[in-house]
Motif scaffolding. Sequence first.
Motif, PDB file in Angstrom:
ATOM      1  N   ARG A  74      61.551  17.746  11.712  1.00 18.26           N
ATOM      2  CA  ARG A  74      61.406  18.552  10.763  1.00 18.26           C
ATOM      3  C   ARG A  74      62.649  19.440  11.156  1.00 18.26           C
ATOM      4  O   ARG A  74      62.324  19.368  12.092  1.00 18.26           O
ATOM      5  N   GLU A  89      61.457  33.935  -2.133  1.00 18.04           N
ATOM      6  CA  GLU A  89      60.380  34.805  -0.540  1.00 18.04           C
ATOM      7  C   GLU A  89      60.833  34.524   1.310  1.00 18.04           C
ATOM      8  O   GLU A  89      60.578  32.808   1.248  1.00 18.04           O
ATOM      9  N   ARG A  90      60.257  34.835   2.005  1.00 17.17           N
ATOM     10  CA  ARG A  90      60.877  34.354   2.585  1.00 17.17           C
ATOM     11  C   ARG A  90      62.035  33.966   2.921  1.00 17.17           C
ATOM     12  O   ARG A  90      62.201  33.390   4.420  1.00 17.17           O
ATOM     13  N   LYS A 123      57.011  37.430   7.406  1.00 17.90           N
ATOM     14  CA  LYS A 123      56.909  38.195   6.209  1.00 17.90           C
ATOM     15  C   LYS A 123      57.454  39.818   5.999  1.00 17.90           C
ATOM     16  O   LYS A 123      57.743  40.499   5.454  1.00 17.90           O
ATOM     17  N   ILE A 141      63.313  31.524   1.923  1.00 12.23           N
ATOM     18  CA  ILE A 141      63.547  30.069   2.236  1.00 12.23           C
ATOM     19  C   ILE A 141      64.609  29.625   0.400  1.00 12.23           C
ATOM     20  O   ILE A 141      64.580  29.769   0.042  1.00 12.23           O
ATOM     21  N   TYR A 178      49.542  21.045   4.321  1.00  8.87           N
ATOM     22  CA  TYR A 178      49.786  19.440   3.029  1.00  8.87           C
ATOM     23  C   TYR A 178      48.336  19.350   2.676  1.00  8.87           C
ATOM     24  O   TYR A 178      48.176  18.857   1.679  1.00  8.87           O
ATOM     25  N   ARG A 225      59.085   9.606   8.189  1.00  8.01           N
ATOM     26  CA  ARG A 225      59.394  10.911   6.926  1.00  8.01           C
ATOM     27  C   ARG A 225      59.368  12.461   8.001  1.00  8.01           C
ATOM     28  O   ARG A 225      59.841  13.206   9.184  1.00  8.01           O
ATOM     29  N   LEU A 228      55.062  27.130   2.464  1.00  9.19           N
ATOM     30  CA  LEU A 228      55.840  26.500   3.357  1.00  9.19           C
ATOM     31  C   LEU A 228      56.215  27.138   4.826  1.00  9.19           C
ATOM     32  O   LEU A 228      56.694  26.241   5.754  1.00  9.19           O
ATOM     33  N   VAL A 229      56.455  28.049   4.444  1.00  8.66           N
ATOM     34  CA  VAL A 229      56.408  28.475   6.184  1.00  8.66           C
ATOM     35  C   VAL A 229      55.848  27.437   7.495  1.00  8.66           C
ATOM     36  O   VAL A 229      56.373  27.713   8.474  1.00  8.66           O
ATOM     37  N   TYR A 247      64.184  31.664  11.499  1.00 11.59           N
ATOM     38  CA  TYR A 247      62.755  31.835  12.048  1.00 11.59           C
ATOM     39  C   TYR A 247      61.966  33.650  12.185  1.00 11.59           C
ATOM     40  O   TYR A 247      61.568  33.494  11.800  1.00 11.59           O
ATOM     41  N   VAL A 290      65.001  23.379  10.590  1.00 11.71           N
ATOM     42  CA  VAL A 290      64.781  24.797  10.372  1.00 11.71           C
ATOM     43  C   VAL A 290      66.321  25.078   9.943  1.00 11.71           C
ATOM     44  O   VAL A 290      66.726  25.252  11.446  1.00 11.71           O
ATOM     45  N   ALA A 337      55.041  30.167  -0.678  1.00 14.25           N
ATOM     46  CA  ALA A 337      56.310  30.179   0.300  1.00 14.25           C
ATOM     47  C   ALA A 337      55.107  30.216   1.772  1.00 14.25           C
ATOM     48  O   ALA A 337      55.262  30.450   2.606  1.00 14.25           O
ATOM     49  N   THR A 341      64.421  23.635   0.069  1.00 16.03           N
ATOM     50  CA  THR A 341      63.371  22.138   0.767  1.00 16.03           C
ATOM     51  C   THR A 341      63.841  20.995   0.717  1.00 16.03           C
ATOM     52  O   THR A 341      64.260  21.182  -0.841  1.00 16.03           O
ATOM     53  N   ARG A 342      64.056  20.056   1.657  1.00  8.51           N
ATOM     54  CA  ARG A 342      63.834  18.825   1.351  1.00  8.51           C
ATOM     55  C   ARG A 342      62.597  17.923   1.951  1.00  8.51           C
ATOM     56  O   ARG A 342      62.291  18.343   3.444  1.00  8.51           O
ATOM     57  N   HIS A 343      62.779  16.970   1.436  1.00  4.80           N
ATOM     58  CA  HIS A 343      61.114  15.846   1.492  1.00  4.80           C
ATOM     59  C   HIS A 343      61.897  14.512   1.455  1.00  4.80           C
ATOM     60  O   HIS A 343      61.800  13.897   0.777  1.00  4.80           O
ATOM     61  N   ASP A 364      61.095  16.486   7.396  1.00  8.66           N
ATOM     62  CA  ASP A 364      60.753  17.362   6.180  1.00  8.66           C
ATOM     63  C   ASP A 364      61.926  18.570   6.832  1.00  8.66           C
ATOM     64  O   ASP A 364      61.762  19.207   7.432  1.00  8.66           O
ATOM     65  N   MET A 384      61.849  33.504   8.437  1.00  9.27           N
ATOM     66  CA  MET A 384      60.817  33.325   7.372  1.00  9.27           C
ATOM     67  C   MET A 384      59.753  33.978   7.363  1.00  9.27           C
ATOM     68  O   MET A 384      58.752  34.431   6.806  1.00  9.27           O
ATOM     69  N   ALA A 397      56.452  24.791   8.290  1.00  9.62           N
ATOM     70  CA  ALA A 397      58.367  24.700   8.764  1.00  9.62           C
ATOM     71  C   ALA A 397      57.887  24.901  10.288  1.00  9.62           C
ATOM     72  O   ALA A 397      58.852  25.010  10.810  1.00  9.62           O
ATOM     73  N   THR A 398      57.034  26.295  10.207  1.00  8.23           N
ATOM     74  CA  THR A 398      57.058  26.643  11.872  1.00  8.23           C
ATOM     75  C   THR A 398      55.955  26.510  12.547  1.00  8.23           C
ATOM     76  O   THR A 398      55.738  26.294  13.461  1.00  8.23           O
ATOM     77  N   GLU A 407      58.766  11.046  12.399  1.00  5.32           N
ATOM     78  CA  GLU A 407      58.632  12.453  12.178  1.00  5.32           C
ATOM     79  C   GLU A 407      59.718  13.148  12.203  1.00  5.32           C
ATOM     80  O   GLU A 407      59.788  13.878  13.711  1.00  5.32           O
ATOM     81  N   TYR A 449      64.056  22.684   6.091  1.00  5.71           N
ATOM     82  CA  TYR A 449      64.319  23.871   5.342  1.00  5.71           C
ATOM     83  C   TYR A 449      65.081  24.960   5.568  1.00  5.71           C
ATOM     84  O   TYR A 449      65.670  24.595   6.808  1.00  5.71           O
ATOM     85  N   PHE A 483      55.859  20.091  -2.522  1.00  2.68           N
ATOM     86  CA  PHE A 483      56.377  20.061  -1.781  1.00  2.68           C
ATOM     87  C   PHE A 483      57.837  20.249  -1.388  1.00  2.68           C
ATOM     88  O   PHE A 483      58.575  20.926  -1.601  1.00  2.68           O
ATOM     89  N   GLY A 484      57.955  19.227  -1.690  1.00  4.79           N
ATOM     90  CA  GLY A 484      59.345  18.264  -1.595  1.00  4.79           C
ATOM     91  C   GLY A 484      60.030  18.792  -2.924  1.00  4.79           C
ATOM     92  O   GLY A 484      61.142  19.093  -2.492  1.00  4.79           O
TER      93      GLY A 484
END
Lengths: 71, 767
Positions: free
Chosen positions: B314, B159-160, B149, B162, A57, B347, A45-46, B144, B316, A42, B165-167, B349, B147, A49-50, B312, B351, A23-24
Motif C-alpha cells: 500500500r 475530497e480529502r 477531514k 485524494i 473494501y 495486490r 478511501l482514506v 496523511y 500513499v 472519500a 488511486t491505483r489498484h 493499492d 487526507m 489508505a491509512t 500486498e 493513493y 475503488f480501483g
Amino acid sequence: MAFKCPACKKQWDVSLQVARHIFGTGDKKHREWIESQGVSYADLLVQQATNPGNASYQTVADLVEKAQDKL
Amino acid sequence: MTTTSLAKEKLHVINTHVHNIDGIAKVTGRATYSFDVKLPGMLYGKILRSPHPHAKIINIDASKALALHGVKAVVTGKDTLGVKQGIWRRYSELCDEQILPVEKVRYIGEPVAAVAAITEEIAEAALDLIEVEYEVLEGVYEPYEAMKKEAPEIHEGVERNINVTRHIEWGDVETGFEQADYIREDHFFCGGQAHMCMETRSAVASYTPEGKLTIYHSNQSAYYMQALMAGVLGMKEGNVRVIAQYVGGGFGGKFELDGAIFTSCILSMKLHRPVKVIYTREEDFIATKRRTPMHYWVRTGIKKDGTFCAREARVVSNGGAYTGMGATALYLTGFFHSFPYRWENYRYDGYRVYTNTLPSTSMRGFGAPQAMFCSEQQLEWIAADLGLDPIEMRRKNGHYAGYEVPGQAFIASCGLDEAFTVMKEWIAKKGKLPANRGIGFSAAGFMSGGIFNWFDTPYSFSSAVVTINQDATVELHIGATEIGQGSNTTMAIIAAETLGVKVEDIKVHSGDTDHCPADLGAWGSRQTLMTGNATKRACEDAKAQLLEFAYAKMGLNIVYDLDIKDRWVHIVARPERGMPFDELVTIALRGKDGQRIIGRGFYTPHRKGMISPAYSYMLQGVEVDIDPETGKIELLDSLTAHDCGQPINHLGLIGQLEGAFSMAAGYGYLEYMPYEDGKLMNPNLVDYKMIRATEMPETPIHDIDTYEPEGPYGAKEAGEGLTNPTAAAIGNAIFHALGVQMKECPIRPHMIVDALKEKAEKEKAGK
C-alpha cells in the motif's frame, strides 16, 4: 455465485473483488454509486489508505451483495 | 566489461564502440542549447513566484514594474486563456495545473507573473516592483495530514485531497498468505529527489505577426510541447514549432510544460518579439517537479523453503500541488514492486494525495526506485530471518523468458538467472570483510517504453523517415529527442546496420517539430525500442526499394538474395559479386526519374500487455564502508549485472549504466529534500548533496546479452532501469555490515547512528 458491479455491470466471483474494482476504477460513476448507498467514498478511501486491513473494501463488498437482486 | 553474445545475425555496426555523433559539437562548444539561443531583438524574461504555499491571489499591481526603464511587458494569469493543462489529456480531471494561476497559488515558487525587459538584470529588478496582494490560506504538507477531514482543500471539489488511486491485483492474496509459513510487514518512506539536469529549464519563444510561434526549449519531447502549448494558447499544432536539438538532461522532469516555455510564449505573443526565460538553479529546485515521495507498507508471505506466496503493498504518495506525471508513477511503482519475481498472489493499492509542496512527477525509474528500496530490503531481511541464501531465494522465484505477469505483462527475454550467478561469484570473491564493511545487492527490472496513451495522441508512438541522397549519404528524420542519452547515435547505428552503410553516412535530424515526424519522445526508456523499430522499418523500406534496382541491374536468378553491408551491394551466397552502394543509388535515381528513395517506418505497440513491450533485468551490487561513530557511508566498489537484450552501442551502454548508478546511489544515501512549512530548505548545490566523481567507486559492468524479439536487433531498455536497485543495495550492504535495517531513503548518517544506538540498547536489554 457471480457478483456484478452495480455501476458498470462487470462481474466477479467474489463481492470483495467487485469492491476492489470500484475503488480501483474510482471514476464518477463508481463514486456516485457508493455515495448513493449513504456512505462517503472519500471517507472509505482514506480509511483504506491509512489503516491496516480491508475494512473499507468489506463495507463496499457488503453493499455490493445487498444490491445484487436489484441489478 | 564482459560480454556473451547471442545475437541472431552477424552484425557489422551494432554493438561496436561508437562515440556520440554529436560529441564533437558538444565538446567544442558549438552545440546550441536553448540557453545559447540569441535572436535579433530578443528580450529577457523573469518570473515572479509565490512566497506562500497556499494563498488566494487578490490583486496584482504591475504599474511600478512597467514604469521601470527597459521593462517591455508584465503578464499574469489574466493575460492567458486560463486553461488548466496536464499531460494526461484523456482525463480532464487530471489536467489541473494552470501555469500563471488567476485565483490561487498552491506551492512556494509557483509562477504568479512574468516580466520581459531588455536585460536580465532589469527584468529581475522589475519583479521587486510588482505588488501582489494575497489572502494566505492554511497549508498542508504531508499526505496523511492532507487526507484528514479538517485539512484545507487544495483543489476545489477534490475530497480529502485524494488526487489519484491505483489498484493492481492478481491471484488470491488471502489464500496466498494462509499458505505462507512466514509473514513480515514493514513500513518505509522514500523521499523526493531533484532531477538536477545540467541544463536548467529554459526557453526562447518567438511569435511572429503571421501567427507562427517558434520555441527553442529544453525538453524530452518536442511533440508533447508542441501539442500542449497549442492547447493552452488556443493555436493549431502546426503553427507551433518546437526545437529541442540539444538538451542538457531530462531524467523525467522535462516532458511536461514548465514556467519557462509558458511565460516566454505569453510574453512573446504580447510583444511580437523573441523572449528568453532561463531558470536559475534555485528556480529549478523550487519550481519544477521532483521524484515522488512515497510512504510504503509492505506485507510479504513466503514458505520456509523460500517460495514466495503472496505480497500486498500500500502506497500513499505526496503528490504536491499538481498531478503532473504522478498518476503514471503511482501505477508503475505498484507494478514494479512485484518485479522481478513470480508472485502468484499480488495486490497493490496506491493513493496519491495533493499537498502544498512542489509537485511530484516522474523521475528516472518512474516509481520503481522507491518500490525496490522497500521490496529488496524486506526480502533480504526475510532471507536472514529464515536462514536462506538471499540470492538463491530470489533466483528460485525470479522471472524467466516465457513468464507472464498475470494480466499485466509477457516476458519474452530475461537474463536474470545469469545475473544472479554473476553476482554470487562477485560476492564470493570478496571473501571475509573487515568490520563495518558490507556488501549488498538488489535485483530489479524495467520497461522498454510505455504502452499507455494517456496523452491521447492520434499518431504512431514513433515514426521515422529516411532519404537517400545522390552522394549515398542518408538523411534520417526522427521525432525522438536527444537529451544527452545518445539516442541520435543509437538511431544512426540502427540505420547504418539496416541499410548496410557506415555510421558516418547517416545524418540524424531530430528535435524539431517542423521537420521531424511526431514521436512521444524520451521517457520511460522508450526510444531504443520504439524509435529504433521505426528507424529500422524506414531503412528496410528504403533498402527494399534500392534492391529492386540492384536485381534488375545485375540480372540475377530470382532465387538469389541480395544484401548490403559496408557500402557493398552483393549476392548473399557470393559476396564478391556486387556493386558499390553509391553506384546503386545513382541507378535508382535515374530509374525513378530523379526522385530520391524515401523509406518510412513507424511503431506502436499492440497486444503487449498493460505496461511495456519488453523488460530489461539487472542486479546491482555495492560494497560500502560505514563509520559507526558518524554514520558516514563510503562506496568502495560495485558490480552491475545487466540484461538489455542486444546492446546497440557498447560505449553508450557503459555511459548510461554508470550515469544511472551515480544518480541512484545519490538517491540512496545523499540527495535529501527537507521541507519546512512547504519551503524547500536546501535549494542549491552547496546544501543539496549529490555524488561527486571522486566519490564514485569503480563501476564494472557485466553485460548479459539476450535477444528481445520485440526490439530492433533484439535490443531493449538500458540506463533508466539501473536507477531502481541501487538504494536498496546500499541498504542491504549496511544491514550486512552493521545489522541494522534502514527504512527511510535517502539513508542519512544520523539514521545509522540512531539505528546503532537502538540496536545497542536492545542488545543490552536482552542481556
